[in-house]
Write a protein that holds these residues in place. Structure first.
Motif, PDB file in Angstrom:
ATOM      1  N   MET A 181       0.943  -1.141   0.140  1.00  0.00           N
ATOM      2  CA  MET A 181       0.178   0.042  -0.024  1.00  0.00           C
ATOM      3  C   MET A 181       0.982   1.368  -0.055  1.00  0.00           C
ATOM      4  N   ALA A 182       1.965   1.131   0.860  1.00  0.00           N
ATOM      5  CA  ALA A 182       3.015   2.333   0.652  1.00  0.00           C
ATOM      6  C   ALA A 182       3.541   2.513  -0.589  1.00  0.00           C
ATOM      7  N   LYS A 183       3.956   1.289  -1.182  1.00  0.00           N
ATOM      8  CA  LYS A 183       4.645   1.559  -2.606  1.00  0.00           C
ATOM      9  C   LYS A 183       3.859   1.852  -3.348  1.00  0.00           C
ATOM     10  N   GLU A 184       2.460   1.812  -3.402  1.00  0.00           N
ATOM     11  CA  GLU A 184       1.339   2.178  -4.479  1.00  0.00           C
ATOM     12  C   GLU A 184       1.039   3.548  -4.507  1.00  0.00           C
ATOM     13  N   GLN A 185       1.375   4.095  -3.248  1.00  0.00           N
ATOM     14  CA  GLN A 185       0.907   5.470  -2.964  1.00  0.00           C
ATOM     15  C   GLN A 185       2.261   6.387  -3.035  1.00  0.00           C
ATOM     16  N   SER A 186       3.369   5.786  -3.464  1.00  0.00           N
ATOM     17  CA  SER A 186       4.677   6.351  -3.758  1.00  0.00           C
ATOM     18  C   SER A 186       5.172   6.956  -2.332  1.00  0.00           C
ATOM     19  N   LEU A 219      -1.358   3.674 -15.360  1.00  0.00           N
ATOM     20  CA  LEU A 219      -0.129   4.295 -15.467  1.00  0.00           C
ATOM     21  C   LEU A 219       1.029   3.435 -15.691  1.00  0.00           C
ATOM     22  N   PRO A 220       2.066   3.829 -16.095  1.00  0.00           N
ATOM     23  CA  PRO A 220       3.263   2.871 -16.496  1.00  0.00           C
ATOM     24  C   PRO A 220       4.113   2.793 -15.338  1.00  0.00           C
ATOM     25  N   ASN A 221       5.010   2.088 -15.307  1.00  0.00           N
ATOM     26  CA  ASN A 221       6.123   1.854 -14.061  1.00  0.00           C
ATOM     27  C   ASN A 221       7.357   2.769 -14.450  1.00  0.00           C
ATOM     28  N   GLU A 234      11.821   6.741 -22.177  1.00  0.00           N
ATOM     29  CA  GLU A 234      11.811   6.121 -21.000  1.00  0.00           C
ATOM     30  C   GLU A 234      11.081   6.952 -19.900  1.00  0.00           C
ATOM     31  N   ILE A 235      10.276   6.261 -19.179  1.00  0.00           N
ATOM     32  CA  ILE A 235       9.448   6.937 -18.013  1.00  0.00           C
ATOM     33  C   ILE A 235      10.665   7.074 -16.697  1.00  0.00           C
ATOM     34  N   LEU A 236      10.760   8.544 -16.246  1.00  0.00           N
ATOM     35  CA  LEU A 236      11.420   8.720 -15.279  1.00  0.00           C
ATOM     36  C   LEU A 236      10.697   8.901 -13.847  1.00  0.00           C
ATOM     37  N   SER A 237       9.574   9.215 -13.811  1.00  0.00           N
ATOM     38  CA  SER A 237       8.891   9.299 -12.759  1.00  0.00           C
ATOM     39  C   SER A 237       7.277   9.249 -13.288  1.00  0.00           C
ATOM     40  N   VAL A 238       6.437   9.152 -12.078  1.00  0.00           N
ATOM     41  CA  VAL A 238       5.250   9.090 -12.314  1.00  0.00           C
ATOM     42  C   VAL A 238       4.243   9.755 -10.882  1.00  0.00           C
ATOM     43  N   ASN A 239       3.600  10.722 -11.471  1.00  0.00           N
ATOM     44  CA  ASN A 239       2.413  11.428 -10.550  1.00  0.00           C
ATOM     45  C   ASN A 239       1.256  10.918 -10.593  1.00  0.00           C
TER      46      ASN A 239
END
Length: 280
Positions: A181-186, A219-221, A234-239
């Motif tokens: 849950m913590a990982k999914e919420q960044s 969303l991508p990873n 390439e994806i660097l980060s996701v909001n």
């Protein structure tokens, strides 16, 4: 349909259904009911209302009566006796040298049993303690070991958010909480930032989990190769909340990558086969 009332025995305890019979009982009314532990004094959390049969475990026990002034006085007397029992038990624990921390004492309303709640890092041989307490109080004695989350619920405190603990304020039952849950919420995976004062993962990680699961589906990873309006990158980060990604994009393989921001609906994750083909 069956008429029920919901009764709570502790401030933030579980709600139990009872049959009100012919009595009109509103929310907040103190009542006397019979439970598996004996006769108890509780407060009506859910006033009389019809409930579908499938939501109720039959047979329901009937409400004995609406609490009287005498019942309230007995409850207050029980509270004073609980305080005395707490001090006595604390002293006996020290005398026996037991590795246990006494948390709370609860005397049933009918005074047939007294329950001592405690925490400990391991198993405790409290047989001699029970015998001594039984000889003092002359009623049934139960020592019940509880976990650190239950300890926090009983003692209450202030969380890292600056508010009183959720478990002691409104959470009737604990929900499973995982590091996923913590990982999914960044969130930071630093234990000091995602753990409550009980030392376990914070209960509030569960509150927005369903929302984050829904938002993360589109969303991508980080590290994924995607196709954007400006080229592949390439994806660097996701909001997650804004549904925006940051990507390093090249229009051509030989170009210097340019960092840009894109809405999730504007991009497409490329399969490994397409990425390999482009690399060739």
């Amino acid at each position: 349909m069956i008429d029920i009332i919901g009764v709570r025995f502790k401030k933030v305890g579980k709600i139990y259904f009872f049959d009100p019979g012919d009595m009109e009982i509103d929310r907040g009314t103190p009542v006397i009911v019979e439970t598996a532990r004996g006769v108890e004094y509780g407060y009506t959390e859910i006033g009389r209302r019809p409930e579908p049969d499938e939501h109720v475990v039959q047979p329901l026990k009937k409400v004995m009566r609406i609490a009287t002034e005498d019942d309230t006085r007995q409850l207050e007397a029980n509270k004073r006796r609980e305080e005395e029992a707490f001090d006595i038990c604390l002293e006996k624990i020290k005398q026996h040298g037991l590795d246990m921390k006494l948390i709370e004492v609860e005397l049933t309303f009918d005074q047939n049993k007294i329950i001592f709640y405690f925490t400990s890092d391991g198993r405790v041989d409290f047989r001699e303690l029970v015998k001594e307490l039984a000889s003092i109080f002359r009623i049934r004695i139960e020592l019940r070991q509880i976990g650190v989350r239950d300890e926090a619920k009983i003692l209450n405190g202030i969380g890292i958010c600056g508010l009183t603990l959720c478990c002691a304020t409104f959470l009737g039952e604990f929900q499973p909480v995982s590091i996923k849950m913590a990982k999914e919420q960044s969130l930071s995976l630093n234990p000091t930032k995602i753990s409550g004062i009980c030392g376990r993962l914070m209960c509030c990680l569960k509150y927005e989990e369903d929302t984050y699961e829904f938002l993360n589906r589109g969303l991508p990873n980080t590290g994924d190769i995607v196709r954007t309006p400006d080229g592949d990158g390439e994806i660097l980060s996701v909001n997650v909340l804004r549904q925006i990604v940051k990507a390093a994009v090249r229009k051509k393989t030989s170009d210097v990558p340019v960092v840009g921001f894109y809405a999730a609906r504007e991009i497409k994750v490329l399969s490994k086969a397409v990425v390999a083909e482009n690399a060739e």
